[in-house]
Design a protein around this motif. Structure first.
Motif, PDB file in Angstrom:
ATOM      1  N   PRO A   1       0.906  -1.415  -0.014  1.00 33.11           N
ATOM      2  CA  PRO A   1      -0.002   0.052  -0.011  1.00 33.11           C
ATOM      3  C   PRO A   1       0.964   1.439   0.130  1.00 33.11           C
ATOM      4  N   PRO A   2       0.356   2.264  -0.650  1.00 34.56           N
ATOM      5  CA  PRO A   2       1.137   3.510  -0.776  1.00 34.56           C
ATOM      6  C   PRO A   2       1.563   4.058   0.551  1.00 34.56           C
ATOM      7  N   ARG A   3       0.675   4.065   1.663  1.00 30.62           N
ATOM      8  CA  ARG A   3       0.895   4.581   2.731  1.00 30.62           C
ATOM      9  C   ARG A   3       2.260   3.899   3.452  1.00 30.62           C
ATOM     10  N   ILE A   4       2.512   2.662   3.368  1.00 34.95           N
ATOM     11  CA  ILE A   4       3.618   1.938   3.600  1.00 34.95           C
ATOM     12  C   ILE A   4       4.736   2.402   2.886  1.00 34.95           C
ATOM     13  N   ILE A   5       4.649   2.537   1.596  1.00 33.39           N
ATOM     14  CA  ILE A   5       5.814   2.918   0.671  1.00 33.39           C
ATOM     15  C   ILE A   5       6.212   4.448   1.030  1.00 33.39           C
ATOM     16  N   ARG A   6       5.250   5.197   1.480  1.00 34.41           N
ATOM     17  CA  ARG A   6       5.753   6.499   1.699  1.00 34.41           C
ATOM     18  C   ARG A   6       6.193   6.516   3.395  1.00 34.41           C
ATOM     19  N   GLY A   7       5.807   5.383   4.219  1.00 33.80           N
ATOM     20  CA  GLY A   7       6.484   5.520   5.315  1.00 33.80           C
ATOM     21  C   GLY A   7       5.686   6.194   6.501  1.00 33.80           C
ATOM     22  N   THR A   8       4.400   6.209   6.216  1.00 29.90           N
ATOM     23  CA  THR A   8       3.647   6.688   7.285  1.00 29.90           C
ATOM     24  C   THR A   8       3.164   5.986   8.258  1.00 29.90           C
ATOM     25  N   ILE A   9       3.442   4.706   8.233  1.00 34.24           N
ATOM     26  CA  ILE A   9       3.234   3.664   9.540  1.00 34.24           C
ATOM     27  C   ILE A   9       4.553   3.487  10.220  1.00 34.24           C
ATOM     28  N   PRO A  10       4.647   3.903  11.360  1.00 32.92           N
ATOM     29  CA  PRO A  10       6.020   3.529  12.136  1.00 32.92           C
ATOM     30  C   PRO A  10       6.305   2.180  12.146  1.00 32.92           C
ATOM     31  N   ASP A  11       7.715   2.156  11.689  1.00 35.74           N
ATOM     32  CA  ASP A  11       8.384   0.525  11.849  1.00 35.74           C
ATOM     33  C   ASP A  11       7.741  -0.248  10.897  1.00 35.74           C
ATOM     34  N   MET A  12       7.230   0.278   9.672  1.00 36.26           N
ATOM     35  CA  MET A  12       6.628  -0.600   8.876  1.00 36.26           C
ATOM     36  C   MET A  12       7.123  -0.464   7.582  1.00 36.26           C
ATOM     37  N   ASN A  13       7.481  -1.508   6.849  1.00 35.20           N
ATOM     38  CA  ASN A  13       8.044  -1.370   5.350  1.00 35.20           C
ATOM     39  C   ASN A  13       7.512  -2.413   4.620  1.00 35.20           C
ATOM     40  N   ALA A  14       7.804  -2.261   3.265  1.00 30.47           N
ATOM     41  CA  ALA A  14       7.448  -3.223   2.150  1.00 30.47           C
ATOM     42  C   ALA A  14       7.820  -4.794   2.727  1.00 30.47           C
ATOM     43  N   GLU A  15       9.009  -4.880   3.098  1.00 29.64           N
ATOM     44  CA  GLU A  15       9.296  -6.303   3.481  1.00 29.64           C
ATOM     45  C   GLU A  15       8.498  -6.764   4.567  1.00 29.64           C
ATOM     46  N   LYS A  16       8.273  -5.906   5.556  1.00 27.69           N
ATOM     47  CA  LYS A  16       7.579  -6.294   6.855  1.00 27.69           C
ATOM     48  C   LYS A  16       6.082  -6.851   6.261  1.00 27.69           C
ATOM     49  N   PHE A  17       5.568  -5.865   5.322  1.00 29.97           N
ATOM     50  CA  PHE A  17       4.264  -6.073   4.780  1.00 29.97           C
ATOM     51  C   PHE A  17       4.155  -7.459   4.218  1.00 29.97           C
ATOM     52  N   ARG A  18       4.983  -7.845   3.365  1.00 25.00           N
ATOM     53  CA  ARG A  18       5.183  -9.065   2.515  1.00 25.00           C
ATOM     54  C   ARG A  18       5.215 -10.129   3.524  1.00 25.00           C
ATOM     55  N   GLU A  19       6.025  -9.992   4.557  1.00 27.48           N
ATOM     56  CA  GLU A  19       6.225 -11.056   5.541  1.00 27.48           C
ATOM     57  C   GLU A  19       4.955 -11.329   6.349  1.00 27.48           C
ATOM     58  N   ASP A  20       4.091 -10.334   6.611  1.00 28.31           N
ATOM     59  CA  ASP A  20       2.843 -10.387   7.190  1.00 28.31           C
ATOM     60  C   ASP A  20       1.791 -11.300   6.556  1.00 28.31           C
ATOM     61  N   ASN A  21       2.014 -11.099   5.075  1.00 32.34           N
ATOM     62  CA  ASN A  21       0.979 -11.750   4.367  1.00 32.34           C
ATOM     63  C   ASN A  21       1.264 -13.363   4.291  1.00 32.34           C
ATOM     64  N   GLU A  22       2.598 -13.819   4.260  1.00 33.46           N
ATOM     65  CA  GLU A  22       3.033 -14.799   4.515  1.00 33.46           C
ATOM     66  C   GLU A  22       2.722 -15.676   5.788  1.00 33.46           C
ATOM     67  N   VAL A  23       2.810 -14.612   7.051  1.00 39.47           N
ATOM     68  CA  VAL A  23       2.203 -15.335   8.067  1.00 39.47           C
ATOM     69  C   VAL A  23       1.009 -15.707   8.233  1.00 39.47           C
ATOM     70  N   TRP A  24       0.142 -14.699   7.441  1.00 41.36           N
ATOM     71  CA  TRP A  24      -1.459 -15.150   7.526  1.00 41.36           C
ATOM     72  C   TRP A  24      -1.832 -16.517   6.546  1.00 41.36           C
ATOM     73  N   LYS A  25      -0.829 -16.718   5.663  1.00 39.39           N
ATOM     74  CA  LYS A  25      -1.112 -17.867   4.687  1.00 39.39           C
ATOM     75  C   LYS A  25      -1.239 -19.201   5.612  1.00 39.39           C
ATOM     76  N   GLU A  26      -0.019 -18.967   6.361  1.00 42.03           N
ATOM     77  CA  GLU A  26       0.253 -20.070   7.447  1.00 42.03           C
ATOM     78  C   GLU A  26      -0.748 -20.237   8.700  1.00 42.03           C
ATOM     79  N   ARG A  27      -1.424 -19.129   9.015  1.00 40.80           N
ATOM     80  CA  ARG A  27      -2.405 -19.132  10.032  1.00 40.80           C
ATOM     81  C   ARG A  27      -3.714 -19.749   9.472  1.00 40.80           C
ATOM     82  N   ILE A  28      -4.020 -19.172   8.327  1.00 39.84           N
ATOM     83  CA  ILE A  28      -5.148 -19.719   7.741  1.00 39.84           C
ATOM     84  C   ILE A  28      -5.290 -20.867   7.535  1.00 39.84           C
TER      85      ILE A  28
END
Length: 632
Positions: free
Chosen positions: A433-460
């Motif tokens: 998402p653009p808000r993550i690309i622009r750095g508006t969410i503290p301590d969040m970046n593209a790599e962590k966003f993609r990691e979160d997606n992988e985490v949720w694949k495993e959880r589901i």
């Protein structure tokens, strides 16, 4: 010399024994590690279903085969196989009694009796006004006596059981407009509306001839004053997710009907406060004779639409005053009055730097600019309304409306989408998402966003093993009470469900804007208060870390009672948290007519975070003796 050789021999023997001991212990450690890893990756067959022997619903067999799924499950071993010794307390279980049947449709923060205490100016009396401490209820909101499990989607779009929402008022009041009809023991929703007598499907086709609705550019929509949400219901077949809202007013239970149909909706009103959504959330905003006075208060309500509308987004208006030359007699208003109203709306839209796209028949459509480069130039000469100076356009919880234009993020290119362009749907769901690309969410970046997606694949994958109904279409309306980046909702997109992503106002990271940039929907909420929905409107509730977040803010019992109010009979709850917190929660829910078990984390028994799976048993309220006497 002999003594020296003897000493050397003893030292060598001691080292050999020590080495043998080390090797033996190391071998045992490796063996137990391999066994532990094997256990973590092999889910016992006893985890295949939630075992909850619920009281069967005498009426549900005729309504839906899905209603029997939780009742048919055998009682299975769900105990968490963790290695943490838990301290048992002597706390006795508190059993919660049902509330009076008159509270069957209780909405704590939209109580009409309480609302009468407040000012009618700008509809303040219909805004959220939550109970004081001495008004809080510590009882279970009862379903009506003949409650049935709702129809499954997609049948639910067109039908609902009369006994679940026993209100005929709309079927009489809106009979000509085809909102809703009573057919024996059920309601039927023909798909009509005040401004679309040919049905919502044909009405949406008319819109699609004027703006691009089906190319993936429009994904999120907001329908103001939604009725029974037929507009939102028929947008779903075009992969457009609408948040429909309406107040709890004289149109009895309209939002309740919408949710009973399996269509996203929430109780809300355009009043004196911001809507509970971030800036730039929706691709499209819609009003079909929604009775909102857009031209009053210096165009304040259109300024709020502008705030939540994405750059390049559309606002669609049908009904008064549009096409007034044809309808003015039927609307029982003068031509002069209607012309003046439309001119006022046109003036406000122009002052917001919107462009009029078209007006054809009963439809008028405006478009918000991609950026504010030209708008800022225009405001140098005409500063009414000015650009807002506030630096937090996303904040929207009990925030008063402002008579100013919410600024778009800075850009130097007149053709650039301010704040960043979005991918078309469905790629939008997993694009960064653009808000993550622009750095508006503290301590969040593209790599962590993609990691979160992988985490949720495993959880589901894990959730489907412990709650098989998740992938069988059993749950239509789902709520994630602490949604973070919306990973749970994004992982559920392949199922016939939708998720209301709730971001607590107390959360460290305010991520609702990110969730909307993914093409998902949601709202802000303080879970120390009631949620703006009717009872029994969600099939499943998910929450990760919620009780740790609120443990020291408010009474966890009240949060759980609110979850019980929201959840349908035979609905499922999945909670993730540390084991100590979940044990506290489980002691409470044992007194709430829930069946619950704590199971291991998807990573295995050694993870201190656990999962509580619970099912609300089927039960209904009973008519009081007074009511029985009145009926005799």
């Amino acid at each position: 010399m002999a003594k020296e050789n003897s000493g050397h021999h003893h030292q060598t023997e001691a080292r050999r024994k020590k080495l043998t001991l080390i090797l033996g212990v190391s071998g045992l450690c490796i063996l137990f590690y391999v066994l532990g890893a094997w256990q973590a990756n092999t889910v016992p067959s006893s985890y295949s279903k939630v075992g909850c022997e619920t009281q069967s619903n005498p009426s549900s067999s005729s309504s839906s085969s899905s209603s029997s799924s939780s009742s048919e499950s055998a009682e299975l071993d769900f105990k968490s196989h963790n290695q943490i010794e838990l301290k048992e307390t002597n706390q006795t279980i508190k059993y919660f009694e049902p509330c009076d049947l008159s509270l069957s449709e209780y909405t704590p923060c939209e109580d009409r009796q309480r609302g009468r205490r407040f000012d009618r100016n700008m509809m303040k009396y219909r805004e959220r006004h939550c109970p004081s401490k001495d008004e809080l209820l510590y009882c279970l909101i009862p379903p009506p006596p003949n409650y049935k499990i709702p129809f499954k989607w997609p049948q639910s779009r067109d039908y609902a059981w009369y006994d679940n929402i026993p209100h005929k008022e709309l079927s009489v009041e809106k009979a000509v407009q085809n909102w809703i009809q009573v057919e024996g023991d059920r309601f039927r929703f023909p798909g009509g509306g005040t401004m679309f007598p040919r049905g919502a499907d044909a009405y949406i086709d008319d819109i699609a001839r004027l703006i691009p609705l089906t190319d993936g550019g429009i994904r999120t929509a907001i329908d103001t004053g939604c009725g029974v949400a037929s507009f939102g219901a028929y947008l779903l077949k075009r992969d457009i997710m609408a948040v429909s809202f309406a107040p709890r007013d004289t149109h009895e239970a309209q939002v309740q009907f919408a949710l009973e149909r399996g269509v996203p909706a929430i109780i809300g009103i355009m009043g004196s406060r911001r809507l509970p959504y971030p800036a730039r959330a929706f691709d499209l905003a819609h009003c079909s004779r929604c009775l909102i006075p857009w031209f009053k208060n210096d165009g304040l309500y259109l300024m709020e639409v502008d705030r939540v509308l994405r750059q390049g987004g559309y606002w669609i208006l049908s009904g008064p005053p549009i096409n007034w030359k044809q309808y003015w007699r039927g609307w029982e208003r003068t031509e002069e009055d209607l012309k003046k109203e439309q001119d006022s709306i046109e003036d406000v839209a122009k002052s917001l730097c919107w462009k009029k796209v078209t007006e054809k028949g009963d439809l008028s459509i405006w478009q918000k600019p991609l950026n504010h480069i030209e708008c800022k130039k225009l405001k140098q000469n005409n500063k009414s309304p000015p650009i807002c100076s506030s630096d937090n356009a996303d904040f929207a919880w009990y925030k008063d409306l402002e008579t100013c234009i919410t600024p778009l993020p800075e850009t130097n290119n007149p053709d650039e989408s301010a704040g960043g362009a979005l991918e078309d749907w469905p790629d939008r769901a997993f694009a960064v998402p653009p808000r993550i690309i622009r750095g508006t969410i503290p301590d969040m970046n593209a790599e962590k966003f993609r990691e979160d997606n992988e985490v949720w694949k495993e959880r589901i994958t894990h959730y489907k093993k412990i709650v098989p109904e998740l992938s069988h279409g059993r749950f239509r309306n789902i709520m994630d009470m602490n949604a973070f980046l919306g990973g749970f909702a994004a992982s559920m997109l392949k199922y016939p469900s939708w998720v209301m992503n709730v971001v607590p106002v107390d959360a460290e990271k305010q991520t609702l804007g990110v969730i909307y940039e993914r093409g998902l929907i949601g709202t802000y909420q303080d879970w120390c208060e009631g949620f703006s929905t009717y009872p029994r409107t969600y099939d499943m509730i998910h929450a990760g870390g919620l009780f740790s977040l609120y443990e020291h803010r408010c009474d966890l019992t009240l949060i759980l009672l609110e979850m019980d109010r929201i959840l349908r009979p035979e609905g499922t709850v999945v909670l993730r948290d540390n084991v100590e917190t979940l044990n506290k929660v489980e002691k409470i829910v044992k007194g709430m007519k829930w069946k619950s078990q704590i199971v291991d984390h998807e990573k295995g028994p050694f993870n201190p975070e656990k999962i509580l799976v619970a099912v609300k048993t089927y039960w209904t309220g009973q008519p009081s003796d007074k009511n029985n006497n009145n009926n005799n």
